[in-house]
Design a protein around this motif. Sequence first.
Motif, short mmCIF file in Angstrom:
data_model
loop_
_atom_site.label_atom_id
_atom_site.label_comp_id
_atom_site.label_asym_id
_atom_site.label_seq_id
_atom_site.Cartn_x
_atom_site.Cartn_y
_atom_site.Cartn_z
N LEU A 28 -23.21 -12.38 -41.98
CA LEU A 28 -23.96 -11.89 -40.82
C LEU A 28 -23.50 -12.60 -39.55
O LEU A 28 -23.34 -11.97 -38.50
CB LEU A 28 -25.46 -12.12 -41.03
CG LEU A 28 -26.18 -11.10 -41.92
CD1 LEU A 28 -27.62 -11.52 -42.14
CD2 LEU A 28 -26.14 -9.71 -41.27
N GLU A 29 -23.31 -13.95 -39.67
CA GLU A 29 -22.86 -14.69 -38.49
C GLU A 29 -21.47 -14.24 -38.08
O GLU A 29 -21.17 -14.07 -36.89
CB GLU A 29 -22.85 -16.20 -38.79
CG GLU A 29 -22.44 -17.03 -37.58
CD GLU A 29 -22.48 -18.52 -37.88
OE1 GLU A 29 -22.18 -19.31 -36.97
OE2 GLU A 29 -22.81 -18.89 -39.03
N MET A 30 -20.61 -14.03 -39.11
CA MET A 30 -19.26 -13.56 -38.81
C MET A 30 -19.29 -12.19 -38.14
O MET A 30 -18.57 -11.94 -37.17
CB MET A 30 -18.44 -13.50 -40.11
CG MET A 30 -16.99 -13.08 -39.88
SD MET A 30 -16.09 -14.26 -38.82
CE MET A 30 -16.06 -15.69 -39.94
N ARG A 31 -20.14 -11.29 -38.67
CA ARG A 31 -20.25 -9.95 -38.07
C ARG A 31 -20.77 -10.05 -36.63
O ARG A 31 -20.32 -9.35 -35.74
CB ARG A 31 -21.18 -9.07 -38.90
CG ARG A 31 -20.59 -8.63 -40.23
CD ARG A 31 -21.64 -7.92 -41.08
NE ARG A 31 -21.10 -7.56 -42.37
CZ ARG A 31 -20.52 -6.39 -42.66
NH1 ARG A 31 -20.39 -5.49 -41.70
NH2 ARG A 31 -20.06 -6.14 -43.86
N PHE A 32 -21.76 -10.97 -36.45
CA PHE A 32 -22.30 -11.13 -35.11
C PHE A 32 -21.23 -11.66 -34.15
O PHE A 32 -21.12 -11.18 -33.01
CB PHE A 32 -23.50 -12.09 -35.16
CG PHE A 32 -24.10 -12.36 -33.81
CD1 PHE A 32 -24.88 -11.41 -33.16
CD2 PHE A 32 -23.85 -13.57 -33.16
CE1 PHE A 32 -25.41 -11.66 -31.91
CE2 PHE A 32 -24.38 -13.83 -31.91
CZ PHE A 32 -25.17 -12.88 -31.28
N ARG A 33 -20.46 -12.65 -34.63
CA ARG A 33 -19.41 -13.20 -33.78
C ARG A 33 -18.36 -12.12 -33.46
O ARG A 33 -17.83 -12.08 -32.34
CB ARG A 33 -18.73 -14.38 -34.47
CG ARG A 33 -19.63 -15.57 -34.74
CD ARG A 33 -20.20 -16.12 -33.47
NE ARG A 33 -21.05 -17.29 -33.70
CZ ARG A 33 -21.87 -17.81 -32.80
NH1 ARG A 33 -21.93 -17.26 -31.59
NH2 ARG A 33 -22.61 -18.85 -33.10
N THR A 34 -18.07 -11.34 -34.49
CA THR A 34 -17.09 -10.27 -34.27
C THR A 34 -17.57 -9.29 -33.21
O THR A 34 -16.79 -8.80 -32.38
CB THR A 34 -16.84 -9.52 -35.60
OG1 THR A 34 -16.42 -10.46 -36.60
CG2 THR A 34 -15.78 -8.45 -35.42
N ILE A 35 -18.87 -9.02 -33.24
CA ILE A 35 -19.43 -8.10 -32.24
C ILE A 35 -19.56 -8.80 -30.89
O ILE A 35 -19.31 -8.21 -29.84
CB ILE A 35 -20.81 -7.59 -32.71
CG1 ILE A 35 -20.67 -6.77 -34.00
CG2 ILE A 35 -21.48 -6.76 -31.63
CD1 ILE A 35 -21.99 -6.40 -34.63
#
Length: 400
Positions: free
Chosen positions: A306-313
Amino acid sequence: MTEQLFSSDTVFSVTSLTSLIKEMLESSLANITLEGEISGYRPNSSGHLYFTLKDENSQISAVMFRGKAAFLKFAPKDGLKVRCTGTISVYAPRGNYQIIISKMEMAGEGNILQILEERKMRLAAEGLFSQDRKKKIPLFPKKIGVVTSPTGAALRDILQITKRRNPAVEVIVFPAVVQGADAAPSIVRQIQAANDFNLVETLIVGRGGGSVEDLLPFSEECVVRAVAESRIPVISAVGHEIDWALCDYAADYRAPTPSAAAEVAVPQLADIKNDLSGFQKEMLSLITAKVEKMKLMIKSFNPESLEMRFRTIEQPFLMRLENAKTALQDNIGDRCRDVRQFLREAVHILEGASPKTILARGYSMVKTGNGKIVRSQKDVKTGEKLEIFPAEGKILATAD
């Protein structure tokens, strides 16, 4: 004549009497020409033609066998006025007399069909048969109405088919006279009653088969107008498929028979259930596929991902923000430099135009005693006191 053939005490059998009548008629009424209107036309599959010849007051059965019918130059139909040549005969099994036709030709259109055609054209010109007036037949009615004879075969067929197709549909019978002088007003009253009380969602108006004369009430102008003006969708079901009436054109749907009208008005319950079952299965399949897809998506989520997806976004937006910030700062710096340069040039221009700067170059300003600046020799009089202002100080002088 009969007294010469038999004595008063002669006892006949039915067969012998019928044979005698047949012999007398066929011998005395052979090769006669008869004119009348065709009614109850019934062509046989073998090629023989059966019908009735009639005029205003009487009628006679008629038959034209296949060998003679093959040479006809027109298609017989009810209401057609014809001229026939043939022989009067007796059909012994029934004791009926009839004319056996050897030749038949048209004698002009029958009065009935001519009147109906004229009426049809007049009502069509008023727009009573326009497709724009047609209403859709309800797909799932709870109640249907039937305007017909309560004792006729048409009603029995409609009730039987309705019960077979969908027992949940209620049939309300509007009993009407369907033949004779009282038929048309009776049919109109029942159509109006169904509309006044809004008892049904679909209305079947019709009767079983019959001759052109039998079906005439359904072509009366008052009946046609009542059908056209009905707020309830009307299915016309008059006679058999080959029969027709003017209310067929005014109705929202024309069924070839009363049985066919019931099939149009009442949906098959089994078909409805099958359709609903199919829709249910399709909906469940779509929902299940959506749920499975969501499960796979949720399963792939954990705190790290989730953190990775958030960072990606988030990262693209941060980059855009940083680039916008840098661009803004650069634009502000460029603008400030442009403004400073402009101010320096403006100061330089202003300083170049300043009187002090001009005087510093060696120029002086001359004024008269009353403070008027001297711009020309003409501004000074001889002996007039002058004040001369170099870059620094003041010089007093007298004009010469």
